[in-house]
Every structure is written in C-alpha cells, then in structure tokens.
Design a protein around this motif. Sequence first.
Motif, PDB file in Angstrom:
ATOM      1  N   LEU A 259       0.656  -1.170  -0.067  1.00 29.40           N
ATOM      2  CA  LEU A 259      -0.032  -0.072   0.105  1.00 29.40           C
ATOM      3  C   LEU A 259       0.787   1.214   0.221  1.00 29.40           C
ATOM      4  CD1 LEU A 259      -2.813   1.602   0.270  1.00 29.40           C
ATOM      5  CD2 LEU A 259      -2.560   1.114   2.949  1.00 29.40           C
ATOM      6  N   SER A 260       0.584   2.260  -0.797  1.00 35.01           N
ATOM      7  CA  SER A 260       1.198   3.454  -0.939  1.00 35.01           C
ATOM      8  C   SER A 260       0.228   4.253  -1.695  1.00 35.01           C
ATOM      9  CB  SER A 260       2.615   3.420  -1.549  1.00 35.01           C
ATOM     10  OG  SER A 260       2.616   3.141  -2.879  1.00 35.01           O
ATOM     11  N   THR A 261       0.811   5.497  -1.737  1.00 33.80           N
ATOM     12  CA  THR A 261       0.054   6.627  -2.637  1.00 33.80           C
ATOM     13  C   THR A 261      -0.046   6.509  -4.031  1.00 33.80           C
ATOM     14  OG1 THR A 261       1.988   8.063  -2.889  1.00 33.80           O
ATOM     15  CG2 THR A 261       0.583   8.604  -1.036  1.00 33.80           C
ATOM     16  N   LYS A 262       0.913   5.530  -4.510  1.00 39.17           N
ATOM     17  CA  LYS A 262       0.993   5.205  -6.031  1.00 39.17           C
ATOM     18  C   LYS A 262      -0.225   4.234  -6.327  1.00 39.17           C
ATOM     19  CE  LYS A 262       4.918   6.940  -6.713  1.00 39.17           C
ATOM     20  NZ  LYS A 262       5.343   8.216  -7.529  1.00 39.17           N
ATOM     21  N   VAL A 263      -0.918   3.525  -5.317  1.00 37.58           N
ATOM     22  CA  VAL A 263      -2.080   2.944  -5.668  1.00 37.58           C
ATOM     23  C   VAL A 263      -3.160   3.804  -6.109  1.00 37.58           C
ATOM     24  CG1 VAL A 263      -3.898   1.725  -4.443  1.00 37.58           C
ATOM     25  CG2 VAL A 263      -1.544   0.999  -3.811  1.00 37.58           C
ATOM     26  N   ASP A 264      -3.338   5.039  -5.496  1.00 33.52           N
ATOM     27  CA  ASP A 264      -4.437   5.876  -5.938  1.00 33.52           C
ATOM     28  C   ASP A 264      -3.782   6.561  -7.456  1.00 33.52           C
ATOM     29  OD1 ASP A 264      -6.061   5.688  -3.964  1.00 33.52           O
ATOM     30  OD2 ASP A 264      -5.332   7.561  -2.893  1.00 33.52           O
ATOM     31  N   VAL A 265      -2.565   6.657  -7.603  1.00 34.66           N
ATOM     32  CA  VAL A 265      -2.109   7.420  -8.921  1.00 34.66           C
ATOM     33  C   VAL A 265      -2.391   6.362  -9.911  1.00 34.66           C
ATOM     34  CG1 VAL A 265       0.058   8.024 -10.154  1.00 34.66           C
ATOM     35  CG2 VAL A 265      -0.394   8.817  -7.785  1.00 34.66           C
ATOM     36  N   PHE A 266      -2.315   5.115  -9.899  1.00 30.48           N
ATOM     37  CA  PHE A 266      -2.867   4.203 -10.874  1.00 30.48           C
ATOM     38  C   PHE A 266      -4.029   4.281 -10.947  1.00 30.48           C
ATOM     39  CE2 PHE A 266      -4.297   0.341 -12.924  1.00 30.48           C
ATOM     40  CZ  PHE A 266      -3.178  -0.174 -13.454  1.00 30.48           C
ATOM     41  N   SER A 267      -5.046   4.425 -10.025  1.00 25.68           N
ATOM     42  CA  SER A 267      -6.623   4.274 -10.371  1.00 25.68           C
ATOM     43  C   SER A 267      -6.876   5.656 -10.932  1.00 25.68           C
ATOM     44  CB  SER A 267      -7.279   4.350  -9.119  1.00 25.68           C
ATOM     45  OG  SER A 267      -6.909   3.268  -8.177  1.00 25.68           O
ATOM     46  N   TYR A 268      -6.035   6.651 -10.757  1.00 26.33           N
ATOM     47  CA  TYR A 268      -6.290   8.226 -11.373  1.00 26.33           C
ATOM     48  C   TYR A 268      -5.919   8.084 -12.578  1.00 26.33           C
ATOM     49  CZ  TYR A 268      -6.113  13.115 -12.381  1.00 26.33           C
ATOM     50  OH  TYR A 268      -6.453  14.386 -13.033  1.00 26.33           O
ATOM     51  N   GLY A 269      -4.962   7.572 -13.200  1.00 22.13           N
ATOM     52  CA  GLY A 269      -4.417   7.262 -14.660  1.00 22.13           C
ATOM     53  C   GLY A 269      -5.839   6.449 -15.442  1.00 22.13           C
ATOM     54  N   VAL A 270      -6.227   5.339 -14.811  1.00 26.98           N
ATOM     55  CA  VAL A 270      -7.215   4.775 -15.171  1.00 26.98           C
ATOM     56  C   VAL A 270      -8.659   5.796 -15.451  1.00 26.98           C
ATOM     57  CG1 VAL A 270      -8.931   2.847 -15.317  1.00 26.98           C
ATOM     58  CG2 VAL A 270      -6.724   2.625 -14.331  1.00 26.98           C
ATOM     59  N   LEU A 271      -8.966   6.306 -14.440  1.00 32.39           N
ATOM     60  CA  LEU A 271      -9.964   7.372 -14.384  1.00 32.39           C
ATOM     61  C   LEU A 271      -9.610   8.426 -15.673  1.00 32.39           C
ATOM     62  CD1 LEU A 271     -12.614   8.671 -13.120  1.00 32.39           C
ATOM     63  CD2 LEU A 271     -10.835   9.892 -11.861  1.00 32.39           C
ATOM     64  N   LEU A 272      -8.420   9.013 -16.010  1.00 34.35           N
ATOM     65  CA  LEU A 272      -8.119   9.782 -17.169  1.00 34.35           C
ATOM     66  C   LEU A 272      -8.408   9.376 -18.440  1.00 34.35           C
ATOM     67  CD1 LEU A 272      -4.927  11.753 -16.022  1.00 34.35           C
ATOM     68  CD2 LEU A 272      -7.134  12.528 -15.933  1.00 34.35           C
ATOM     69  N   PHE A 273      -7.979   8.007 -18.350  1.00 36.07           N
ATOM     70  CA  PHE A 273      -8.265   7.288 -19.712  1.00 36.07           C
ATOM     71  C   PHE A 273      -9.946   7.181 -20.051  1.00 36.07           C
ATOM     72  CE2 PHE A 273      -4.022   4.967 -19.655  1.00 36.07           C
ATOM     73  CZ  PHE A 273      -3.592   5.869 -20.724  1.00 36.07           C
ATOM     74  N   GLU A 274     -10.493   6.793 -18.874  1.00 39.39           N
ATOM     75  CA  GLU A 274     -12.051   6.808 -18.896  1.00 39.39           C
ATOM     76  C   GLU A 274     -12.552   8.237 -19.481  1.00 39.39           C
ATOM     77  OE1 GLU A 274     -15.635   5.018 -16.231  1.00 39.39           O
ATOM     78  OE2 GLU A 274     -13.574   5.354 -15.449  1.00 39.39           O
ATOM     79  N   ILE A 275     -12.035   9.242 -18.834  1.00 39.60           N
ATOM     80  CA  ILE A 275     -12.577  10.627 -19.089  1.00 39.60           C
ATOM     81  C   ILE A 275     -12.401  11.065 -20.622  1.00 39.60           C
ATOM     82  CG2 ILE A 275     -12.077  13.251 -18.736  1.00 39.60           C
ATOM     83  CD1 ILE A 275     -11.780  12.302 -15.692  1.00 39.60           C
ATOM     84  N   ILE A 276     -11.148  10.621 -21.055  1.00 38.65           N
ATOM     85  CA  ILE A 276     -10.564  11.086 -22.484  1.00 38.65           C
ATOM     86  C   ILE A 276     -11.561  10.120 -23.281  1.00 38.65           C
ATOM     87  CG2 ILE A 276      -8.834  10.946 -24.006  1.00 38.65           C
ATOM     88  CD1 ILE A 276      -7.036  11.340 -21.713  1.00 38.65           C
ATOM     89  N   SER A 277     -11.864   8.771 -23.430  1.00 42.63           N
ATOM     90  CA  SER A 277     -12.146   8.064 -24.320  1.00 42.63           C
ATOM     91  C   SER A 277     -13.861   7.692 -24.015  1.00 42.63           C
ATOM     92  CB  SER A 277     -11.680   6.583 -24.192  1.00 42.63           C
ATOM     93  OG  SER A 277     -11.822   6.108 -22.877  1.00 42.63           O
ATOM     94  N   GLY A 278     -14.348   7.978 -23.008  1.00 40.85           N
ATOM     95  CA  GLY A 278     -15.746   7.702 -22.652  1.00 40.85           C
ATOM     96  C   GLY A 278     -16.132   6.000 -22.696  1.00 40.85           C
ATOM     97  N   ARG A 279     -14.865   5.346 -22.606  1.00 38.70           N
ATOM     98  CA  ARG A 279     -14.759   4.012 -22.628  1.00 38.70           C
ATOM     99  C   ARG A 279     -14.806   3.615 -21.099  1.00 38.70           C
ATOM    100  NH1 ARG A 279     -11.184  -0.141 -26.284  1.00 38.70           N
ATOM    101  NH2 ARG A 279     -11.307  -1.968 -24.883  1.00 38.70           N
ATOM    102  N   LYS A 280     -15.617   2.368 -20.740  1.00 35.86           N
ATOM    103  CA  LYS A 280     -15.321   1.821 -19.415  1.00 35.86           C
ATOM    104  C   LYS A 280     -13.833   1.038 -19.076  1.00 35.86           C
ATOM    105  CE  LYS A 280     -20.229   0.710 -19.358  1.00 35.86           C
ATOM    106  NZ  LYS A 280     -21.411  -0.190 -19.057  1.00 35.86           N
TER     107      LYS A 280
END
Length: 354
Positions: free
Chosen positions: A196-217
């Motif tokens: 567990l570290s802050t990098k866990v949230d960073v990864f999830s945020y990256g997925v969220l960014l791809f979702e925001i950009i693409s509109g894909r789940k």
Amino acid sequence: MNEFKLEEIVSATDNFCPSRVIGKGSHGCIYRGILEDGQFVAIKKQSSGLQKLQDNTKLENEACILSSLSHNPYLIRLLGTSRDSFKNKLLVMEHMPKGTLHEFLHLEDDETTLNWSQRFKTAVQIAKAVQFLHEENPTIVHRDIKSANVLFDQNLNAKLADFGLAIRMDGYDSLSRPAAGTIGYLDPCYTVPSKLSTKVDVFSYGVLLFEIISGRKAIDVSKKPAAIVEWATALIQQGRVLEICDERIELPHHMEDTIKNLAFIASRCVSLMENLRPSMAEIVIQLEKSIIDEQSVVRFPLWTSFLCGFALQRWQRKLGCKTDSTQINNKGNGSGVTISKGALLVREILAEIT
C-alpha cells in the motif's frame, strides 16, 4: 460532528422509500433526503447483507476519515451521522444533484455527456482532491478512485466521494488490511497489504483519466482488449494518441495538445514500474500548466482578430475606398493584388514601429 435523530432520517427519506434511492454499491444504498428545514441531503445506509452481519466497518471508517479532514471544495462533505434501530451507522452527506461521472460518460444518451472543457476541469478537480489526501499528515490513501465515486454539484463541479476503503497510513494497522479496490482501477502491483502506498491511487487516477478521455469503461468485455489501460497505452505507444478520444464529441483544435498531455499523464500513472509514476502534486502542476498553455492559445486569435480589423479600417481610410474584410484589389497597375488579413496586420504594425 452533528448527530441526527433516527426520526429525522426516517422522515427525510420517507422511511427509506425505494423511490428515494439515488445510488447503490457493494457497501450500501444512498437515499435522497429532505430535512425539516428544506435542505437536501444524501443519506448512506448499509446494504442488507452487511446489516445482517452487523458489519459497520465501512461506514464507520468513512465517517472517521471525513470527520478528521478540514474543508476541501473537491471532497464530499459529511454533515453528520445517525443510527438505525439495529444500531447500524447512517451517514448524512451533502447532496450532489448532478449525479456521477460514470453516468455522464456511459449513459446511452450522447447529448448529455460532458464536453472537453468540462472533462478537463473534472480531471483537475479530482487530481486536487487526491493531492489533498496524500498531503495529509498522516497520509490518506483513498483506494477506490473511479468514475462512480466522482459526484457533481449543481454547477458541474466534481467532488471525490466514498471513503469506505480509505486508509490513514498511521502505523502497522494501516499496512495489515487486505488489498482492496475495484477491478479495472485496481493497481496490479497492490497485491499484499505491505504494498500500500500513494502510488495505488495514482494508478487508479490514470485509469480514470483514460476513461474521461475515451468515454470507454475501465473494463468492457464487449471490446478487445477489454481493459482500458491495455487498449489506450498500446495506441499511445504507436503514436495514435488522438484515437483514444471519445468520438461522440468533436475535439476542438485548440484543445488537442491539452488532451494529448492528459493522455501522456495517464500513461505515466499506470506504469507497472511504481517509481516511474508521478506524484499527485506533480500531476496537478502539469495539469495547471496545460490550463495556462490552452488559455494562451485561445487568447492569441482573439487579439489578432481585433488587430486585423483595426488595421483593415486604417488601410481603408488611407485608400479612400470600401473593401470587404478579407481582401483589397489594387487595380492601379492593371492587376489584381490580394492582401490577406495577416499581411495587412504585419504591414500596419511595421509601419507603426519604423
């Protein structure tokens, strides 16, 4: 923290009427409530399964985390708590009337989706929310950053919600809880509690960014590859960044570099090498730089348009004739000469400074 009487909560939700449900999750339901003073609230109640087990850990944890935080405009606000007749925890939260990011991105009605400016603003606001958590002392790791946990107020400002899995890293206990999160957003490196570290949230945020950009789940089994991270990173590596963009809405030319930058940030966030992932503070700096760059790109044409018009008017007065806004035909030498707005602007400015 305000403690609400159960009678107030029952009255506010019309005795937890099913028609008042505005959200559901694995941990419980959220009801839309109206307090006696007319204030709209969201009331979170445990799922029936957790009620039977009398497992209050998720809501107790959420209440503990949120009540310990100072006010932040990008985090959901806890107004108070209550207990049902079985002593199960109830949370009274601020009401976010515009729903979730997940709904905006994935509802079939394309006309209600967010435009590019709104998407970029959402990305910035959630980045600031996560940065705030990571800079707490001790640090808080959210562990469940996803589009369903991003809520919008009346003005489409985004706030991060659902702190049931959040952990304050204040000792051994924080590193002893089992790894948890949502499939598709969950960091593949986070396999044991000690990772567990802050990098866990960073990864999830990256997925969220791809979702925001693409509109894909984040995970879509109807597509190949099903995982958004695998699909998006492959396109970026091939230099086809703009093919990630949601085709339902046109991407303005002046925002292309901004969205490309967003995609590159996302690709760094989801790196399998944790040490290569940026911190949330670094991400916020990069996003704010994108805002400055975009504004400078937008302003320049406005100024040039104004100056061109001014230059044209002066040329018209000098020539003693009327022209349209795009060209001047000089017939004095028997030939037509087309002078563009840009040429007129340059010529006029040079005349003023020489």
